[in-house]
Design an enzyme around this catalytic site. Sequence first.
Site, PDB file in Angstrom:
ATOM      1  N   ASP A   1     -14.738  14.074  81.378  1.00 17.24           N
ATOM      2  CA  ASP A   1     -13.528  14.883  81.451  1.00 17.24           C
ATOM      3  C   ASP A   1     -13.379  15.561  82.813  1.00 17.24           C
ATOM      4  O   ASP A   1     -12.263  15.766  83.293  1.00 17.24           O
ATOM      5  CB  ASP A   1     -13.533  15.936  80.341  1.00 17.24           C
ATOM      6  CG  ASP A   1     -13.230  15.331  78.978  1.00 17.24           C
ATOM      7  OD1 ASP A   1     -12.588  14.263  78.936  1.00 17.24           O
ATOM      8  OD2 ASP A   1     -13.630  15.920  77.959  1.00 17.24           O
ATOM      9  N   GLY A   2     -14.498  15.919  83.446  1.00 11.59           N
ATOM     10  CA  GLY A   2     -14.428  16.544  84.760  1.00 11.59           C
ATOM     11  C   GLY A   2     -13.797  15.627  85.794  1.00 11.59           C
ATOM     12  O   GLY A   2     -12.963  16.053  86.600  1.00 11.59           O
TER      13      GLY A   2
ATOM     14  N   ASN B   1      -6.489  21.996  82.227  1.00  3.73           N
ATOM     15  CA  ASN B   1      -7.095  22.698  81.093  1.00  3.73           C
ATOM     16  C   ASN B   1      -6.759  24.179  81.059  1.00  3.73           C
ATOM     17  O   ASN B   1      -6.140  24.651  80.112  1.00  3.73           O
ATOM     18  CB  ASN B   1      -8.621  22.538  81.122  1.00  3.73           C
ATOM     19  CG  ASN B   1      -9.097  21.306  80.390  1.00  3.73           C
ATOM     20  OD1 ASN B   1      -8.300  20.594  79.786  1.00  3.73           O
ATOM     21  ND2 ASN B   1     -10.395  21.050  80.435  1.00  3.73           N
TER      22      ASN B   1
ATOM     23  N   HIS C   1     -19.045  41.513  85.705  1.00  6.26           N
ATOM     24  CA  HIS C   1     -18.767  42.922  85.441  1.00  6.26           C
ATOM     25  C   HIS C   1     -17.410  43.024  84.756  1.00  6.26           C
ATOM     26  O   HIS C   1     -16.625  42.070  84.731  1.00  6.26           O
ATOM     27  CB  HIS C   1     -18.780  43.744  86.738  1.00  6.26           C
ATOM     28  CG  HIS C   1     -17.790  43.286  87.768  1.00  6.26           C
ATOM     29  ND1 HIS C   1     -16.443  43.583  87.703  1.00  6.26           N
ATOM     30  CD2 HIS C   1     -17.954  42.546  88.895  1.00  6.26           C
ATOM     31  CE1 HIS C   1     -15.821  43.052  88.735  1.00  6.26           C
ATOM     32  NE2 HIS C   1     -16.711  42.414  89.478  1.00  6.26           N
TER      33      HIS C   1
ATOM     34  N   ARG D   1      -9.859  45.752  79.317  1.00  2.00           N
ATOM     35  CA  ARG D   1     -11.136  45.802  80.032  1.00  2.00           C
ATOM     36  C   ARG D   1     -12.002  44.711  79.434  1.00  2.00           C
ATOM     37  O   ARG D   1     -12.347  44.754  78.253  1.00  2.00           O
ATOM     38  CB  ARG D   1     -11.805  47.166  79.882  1.00  2.00           C
ATOM     39  CG  ARG D   1     -11.027  48.305  80.530  1.00  2.00           C
ATOM     40  CD  ARG D   1     -11.791  49.623  80.446  1.00  2.00           C
ATOM     41  NE  ARG D   1     -12.946  49.628  81.364  1.00  2.00           N
ATOM     42  CZ  ARG D   1     -14.209  49.703  80.979  1.00  2.00           C
ATOM     43  NH1 ARG D   1     -14.514  49.759  79.679  1.00  2.00           N
ATOM     44  NH2 ARG D   1     -15.179  49.737  81.868  1.00  2.00           N
TER      45      ARG D   1
ATOM     46  N   THR E   1      -9.461  22.782  73.677  1.00  2.80           N
ATOM     47  CA  THR E   1     -10.743  22.305  73.157  1.00  2.80           C
ATOM     48  C   THR E   1     -11.853  22.437  74.196  1.00  2.80           C
ATOM     49  O   THR E   1     -12.941  21.897  74.006  1.00  2.80           O
ATOM     50  CB  THR E   1     -10.631  20.831  72.716  1.00  2.80           C
ATOM     51  OG1 THR E   1     -10.085  20.054  73.793  1.00  2.80           O
ATOM     52  CG2 THR E   1      -9.730  20.698  71.495  1.00  2.80           C
TER      53      THR E   1
ATOM     54  N   TYR F   1     -13.009  25.400  77.543  1.00  2.00           N
ATOM     55  CA  TYR F   1     -13.545  26.756  77.730  1.00  2.00           C
ATOM     56  C   TYR F   1     -12.926  27.738  76.738  1.00  2.00           C
ATOM     57  O   TYR F   1     -13.596  28.613  76.182  1.00  2.00           O
ATOM     58  CB  TYR F   1     -13.266  27.182  79.167  1.00  2.00           C
ATOM     59  CG  TYR F   1     -14.070  28.357  79.671  1.00  2.00           C
ATOM     60  CD1 TYR F   1     -15.166  28.857  78.970  1.00  2.00           C
ATOM     61  CD2 TYR F   1     -13.744  28.952  80.884  1.00  2.00           C
ATOM     62  CE1 TYR F   1     -15.896  29.924  79.456  1.00  2.00           C
ATOM     63  CE2 TYR F   1     -14.468  30.022  81.382  1.00  2.00           C
ATOM     64  CZ  TYR F   1     -15.545  30.508  80.663  1.00  2.00           C
ATOM     65  OH  TYR F   1     -16.260  31.563  81.149  1.00  2.00           O
TER      66      TYR F   1
ATOM     67  N   LEU G   1     -11.921  27.236  73.722  1.00  4.61           N
ATOM     68  CA  LEU G   1     -12.539  27.089  72.397  1.00  4.61           C
ATOM     69  C   LEU G   1     -13.865  27.835  72.331  1.00  4.61           C
ATOM     70  O   LEU G   1     -14.168  28.505  71.333  1.00  4.61           O
ATOM     71  CB  LEU G   1     -12.750  25.605  72.099  1.00  4.61           C
ATOM     72  CG  LEU G   1     -13.396  25.261  70.758  1.00  4.61           C
ATOM     73  CD1 LEU G   1     -12.488  25.670  69.600  1.00  4.61           C
ATOM     74  CD2 LEU G   1     -13.700  23.767  70.680  1.00  4.61           C
TER      75      LEU G   1
ATOM     76  N   GLN H   1     -12.897  24.025  88.843  1.00  5.53           N
ATOM     77  CA  GLN H   1     -13.111  23.171  90.007  1.00  5.53           C
ATOM     78  C   GLN H   1     -12.529  23.748  91.292  1.00  5.53           C
ATOM     79  O   GLN H   1     -12.996  23.428  92.382  1.00  5.53           O
ATOM     80  CB  GLN H   1     -12.518  21.776  89.743  1.00  5.53           C
ATOM     81  CG  GLN H   1     -13.224  21.026  88.620  1.00  5.53           C
ATOM     82  CD  GLN H   1     -12.629  19.658  88.355  1.00  5.53           C
ATOM     83  OE1 GLN H   1     -11.542  19.334  88.817  1.00  5.53           O
ATOM     84  NE2 GLN H   1     -13.339  18.848  87.588  1.00  5.53           N
TER      85      GLN H   1
END
EC number: 2.7.1.23
Length: 292
Positions: free
Chosen positions: A73-74, A147, A158, A175, A188, A190, A192, A247
């Site tokens: 997928d990348g 995505n 932080h 916050r 589906t 990050y 998810l 990316q």
Amino acid sequence: MNNHFKCIGIVGHPRHPTALTTHEMLYRWLCTKGYEVIVEQQIAHELQLKNVKTGTLAEIGQLADLAVVVGGDGNMLGAARTLARYDIKVIGINRGNLGFLTDLDPDNAQQQLADVLEGHYTSEKRFLLEAQVCQQDCQKRISTAINEVVLHPGKVAHMIEFEVYIDEIFAFSQRSDGLIISTPTGSTAYSLSAGGPILTPSLDAITLVPMFPHTLSARPLVINSSSTIRLRFSHRRNDLEISCDSQIALPIQEGEDVLIRRCDYHLNLIHPKDYSYLNTLSTKLGWSKKLF
């Protein structure tokens, strides 16, 4: 050879020998079938192909009718952000892990692709997000995402304090460690993992998913994809970033806002004729089987 596709581009960034083998098999097979083939420059170099037509992603997008992306997928995300700007169909051979966007099985890719080249496929349009980091009267920094667009600290994790405006109307302040703004395609990924909902690809919607919010009341929010999202920061820091598909990173400087909206162009993704999104979810996510 049929008339559905005349010129085919081979795309990908191979990370292991098996992926290179798939690239070489695909190139030689398409040539024997009589197709005009354009190979991405890096692949041609690594395969040491001679007398072959090569091109950049942009040139493949301009010249080819179909791009075959070999990888995970990348690889698909990296190629698709460029190819989506052109009138080209895209399909993937999975040489990665999950492969939500790369449908073709590498062990059966030749037969599956032969069916696709004969016109036996389904197609869909996946919209992209455009992220702008901007300040009044200053030049914008712009990138796109298939995505998700993610607000996060640049180096050390932080809490971030920020406000979210939807169509220039104040929505909420927060916050948290950041915010994930996701397309249905990215729902589906990050999103998810952060507790966001799964959206079917045909939905014209965007999700806003908090990352570790410092409250019990923060929940993911689903909005219309025609909306524009503005992020403002209450305490100015110079170590925040916006990342696109994990990316591309855009640093956020003091006094800058972030604008996120749907792109004007789409990714023309195609699938084998028997493709089912729900079956893909069940297989990739390990859902339970039917009881009866």
